[in-house]
Design a protein around this motif. Structure first.
Motif, mmCIF file in Angstrom:
data_model
loop_
_atom_site.group_PDB
_atom_site.id
_atom_site.type_symbol
_atom_site.label_atom_id
_atom_site.label_comp_id
_atom_site.label_asym_id
_atom_site.label_seq_id
_atom_site.Cartn_x
_atom_site.Cartn_y
_atom_site.Cartn_z
ATOM 1 N N SER A 192 0.800 -1.234 0.000
ATOM 2 C CA SER A 192 0.000 0.000 0.000
ATOM 3 C C SER A 192 0.827 1.275 0.000
ATOM 4 C CB SER A 192 -0.930 0.012 1.222
ATOM 5 O OG SER A 192 -0.167 -0.017 2.430
ATOM 6 N N ASP A 193 2.128 1.170 0.230
ATOM 7 C CA ASP A 193 2.945 2.381 0.399
ATOM 8 C C ASP A 193 3.868 2.658 -0.781
ATOM 9 O OD1 ASP A 193 4.587 0.208 0.778
ATOM 10 O OD2 ASP A 193 5.675 1.057 2.489
ATOM 11 N N VAL A 194 3.621 2.030 -1.918
ATOM 12 C CA VAL A 194 4.517 2.171 -3.067
ATOM 13 C C VAL A 194 4.396 3.568 -3.673
ATOM 14 C CG1 VAL A 194 5.050 1.324 -5.394
ATOM 15 C CG2 VAL A 194 4.450 -0.279 -3.571
ATOM 16 N N ILE A 208 10.879 3.612 -8.335
ATOM 17 C CA ILE A 208 9.765 2.894 -7.736
ATOM 18 C C ILE A 208 10.240 2.414 -6.376
ATOM 19 C CG2 ILE A 208 8.094 1.040 -8.003
ATOM 20 C CD1 ILE A 208 8.739 1.000 -10.991
ATOM 21 N N GLU A 209 9.515 2.821 -5.321
ATOM 22 C CA GLU A 209 9.979 2.534 -3.970
ATOM 23 C C GLU A 209 8.854 1.948 -3.129
ATOM 24 O OE1 GLU A 209 12.340 4.764 -0.285
ATOM 25 O OE2 GLU A 209 11.599 5.933 -2.001
ATOM 26 N N ALA A 210 9.208 0.934 -2.332
ATOM 27 C CA ALA A 210 8.297 0.345 -1.351
ATOM 28 C C ALA A 210 8.964 0.489 0.014
ATOM 29 C CB ALA A 210 8.017 -1.120 -1.678
ATOM 30 N N PRO A 211 8.720 1.588 0.708
ATOM 31 C CA PRO A 211 9.433 1.842 1.971
ATOM 32 C C PRO A 211 9.244 0.740 3.014
ATOM 33 C CG PRO A 211 8.333 3.829 1.211
ATOM 34 C CD PRO A 211 7.847 2.713 0.339
ATOM 35 N N GLY A 212 8.023 0.203 3.119
ATOM 36 C CA GLY A 212 7.784 -0.831 4.107
ATOM 37 C C GLY A 212 8.618 -2.075 3.876
ATOM 38 N N ALA A 213 8.828 -2.422 2.624
ATOM 39 C CA ALA A 213 9.642 -3.586 2.276
ATOM 40 C C ALA A 213 11.129 -3.236 2.175
ATOM 41 C CB ALA A 213 9.168 -4.187 0.957
#
Length: 301
Positions: A192-194, A208-213
């Motif tokens: 959900s945070d991408v 493209i970033e997924a901070p949670g991952a």
């Protein structure tokens, strides 16, 4: 590897393309002069016969121990140069160089060599690494060192190719992969945070970033040819660091009512593990693209 030079191998096995990008302590005008002035070329590249200026002009280069090359000017303007290129007995290929200011008295040179055979990847890559390092020395008087053929042998050794047929015409697939808005509908949609940024033009950047991952991918677009081809540099970033000299080349071709999507991913991988990991990733990612577009077609037949 020298971090000042960014390398990418795109294209196909039959028609590979080398892309090298390097920043210099110079202006774009100085880079242009270094690439088009005969006396300046002789300092770092080779002795040139025939002025490399007007379109249609022919030239010959004495490359010293590497023999000679001949060619014809296809384009020469304030922003770049494109020539046909025949070195020794190898088939004719196309070589281009573009320069631009990056600020603070620095400029960037991007060299693209569209080769005529897979066998030329390592030797041509080595030659252009040497040439860009020599250009650095001629501009700054420093001791820039080239990487040699080793880097390009690794980059060309284990190319990964993944295909997927998607239930949508090429124009719709292109819209999904070649814009930030399109990418947001399917890329890493299970998180959900991408965040996605994409300036889809040659030289434009994406991230493209997924901070949670704690993962991200970023790079610059190398080829933008709607709706058939999109190629870009690829830097994978996670807690262990980031990758270097990787590239992705995506081609789209009509397949009945759908589109065959072919992804070719290259990098300087010393064993099969990175390619296998990326294969799993691309299988999943293309599955997400296919699912989203198939759903859209079902809603709007």
């Amino acid at each position: 590897m020298d971090p000042r030079t960014v390398r990418a191998l795109i294209g196909t096995p039959r028609h590979p393309e080398l892309v090298l990008r390097r920043e210099y302590r110079a202006t774009s005008g100085e880079l242009r002069d270094a690439c088009t002035s005969l006396p300046r070329l002789a300092r770092w590249f080779g002795s040139v016969e025939g002025a490399p200026s007007g379109a249609g002009a022919e030239f010959r280069v004495d490359l010293g121990g590497d023999g000679t090359a001949t060619g014809r000017i296809r384009r020469c303007d304030d922003d770049g140069l494109e020539v046909s290129w025949v070195a020794g007995e190898e088939p004719e290929s196309i070589l281009s160089a573009e320069w631009r200011d990056t600020g603070a008295g620095r400029a960037e040179l991007t060299l693209r060599h569209r080769l005529a055979s897979e066998e030329r990847v390592a030797p041509s890559g080595r030659g252009w690494d040497d040439a860009l390092a020599a250009l650095d020395r001629s501009l700054t008087g420093g001791e820039a060192v080239a990487e040699g053929a080793g880097a390009w042998r690794l980059i060309g050794a284990r190319p990964l190719e993944v295909t997927r047929t998607v239930d949508a015409e090429p124009e719709r697939v292109w819209a999904a992969i070649a814009s930030a808005e399109g990418l947001r509908t399917w890329w890493w949609r299970h998180w959900s945070d991408v965040t996605i940024e994409a300036d889809v033009r040659v030289g434009g950047r994406y991230r493209i970033e997924a901070p949670g991952a704690e993962i991200a991918v970023e790079g610059r677009y190398l080829v933008v040819e709607p709706p058939q081809r999109l190629a870009f540099g690829w830097r994978w970033i996670d807690a262990d660091g980031s990758s270097v000299d990787e590239a992705v080349d995506i081609t789209l071709s009509a397949a009945g009512r759908g589109t065959l999507v072919t992804v070719r991913h290259t990098g300087p991988w010393e064993d099969d593990a990175p390619a296998e990991s990326y294969r799993q990733g691309w299988d999943f990612t293309l599955g997400e693209l296919a699912a989203v577009l198939a759903g859209a077609r079902a809603r709007n037949p």
